[in-house]
Design an enzyme around this catalytic site. Structure first.
Site: not given
Ligand code: C5P
Length: 232
Positions: A32, A59, A61, A64-65, A67, A119, A181, A211
């Site tokens: 990503k 990614d 995101k 916008d309009i 067009n 989130t 995690r 991470r």
């Molecule tokens: O390091 P980590 O595993 O927390 O990274 C999660 C990735 O997913 C990051 O790039 C973060 O910006 C993205 N992300 C997120 N929660 C969301 C949308 C995207 O953690 N709701």
């Protein structure tokens, strides 16, 4: 494309990301690329990582309009990314325009997914700042339904919401879930987390892991562990 692990390459320079990807000699993980790296290095970083044989979720995101989104998506489609995204808050008309712009002359296109509510947005902030009175879980499901009705392929959501999204939008509608995690790892700043194995059980189609892989002592081993738990 089936179930897969996507590595969030949250680096801000080409040197760092290439140093990281050089560690992968045998496999070519799906990666990503976010705004930070894209704004720092521009489209060439996408081409270069693509040339190395990786699939790319860009990614950015868009919101916008219709067009502008249609024309911007046509540009991203030519970059040959595998997945990109928009904010569902841009409305169904914007999402339909995004899909049109992405679709190449031969009918092929990258996967297109939508962000429902970020989130980081709490129910309180939604009510206070956005004037949305409905509960956040209902709002997320409503946005997911809009996304499906606009013809997109799926949504980004918490792994804990993936089961409900599949119930509302069908088993074929993709859920892409961050907040993953290892059971014995650091949670960091993520609030609602799950393990790769649990994400598989709940029915996530793609997990986005940053991470726990990028900061691991042995990123390749961490990636392999994720794949083994999630893909099996
Ligand atoms: O390091 P980590 O595993 O927390 O990274 C999660 C990735 O997913 C990051 O790039 C973060 O910006 C993205 N992300 C997120 N929660 C969301 C949308 C995207 O953690 N709701």
């Amino acid at each position: 494309m089936g179930r897969d692990v996507i590595i969030a390459c949250d680096f801000n320079s080409k040197e760092e990301v290439m140093q990281f990807l050089d560690k992968f000699q045998e496999e070519k993980p799906f990666v990503k690329i976010g705004m930070e790296l894209f704004y720092a290095e521009g489209p060439e970083i996408v081409r270069e990582i693509k040339r190395r044989g990786h699939k790319i979720f860009l990614d950015l995101k868009l919101h916008d309009i219709p067009n502008t989104v249609r024309k911007s998506m046509a540009v991203l489609s030519r970059l040959d990314v595998d997945m990109c995204n928009v904010h569902a808050g841009g409305t169904k008309a914007m999402m339909e325009a995004a899909l049109e712009g992405l679709t190449r002359e031969d009918g092929t296109r990258p996967l297109l997914i939508a962000v429902t509510q970020l989130t980081s947005t709490s129910e309180e902030a939604m009510r206070r700042d956005l004037w949305i009175e409905k509960p956040i879980d209902e709002t997320v499901m409503h946005y997911a339904k809009n996304t499906m009705e606009a013809g997109l392929d799926g949504v980004v959501c918490s792994p804990l919401e993936a089961g409900k999204v599949h119930e509302v939008c069908g088993a074929d509608f993709f859920t892409i879930t961050p907040g993953v995690r290892f059971a014995d790892g650091d949670v960091g700043d993520q609030k609602r987390v799950t393990t790769p194995a649990k994400a598989k059980e709940i029915g996530s189609d793609y997990i986005v892991v940053g991470r726990p892989i990028t900061q691991a002592e042995d990123p390749v081993a961490a990636y392999r562990r994720c794949v083994a738990e999630f893909v099996g």
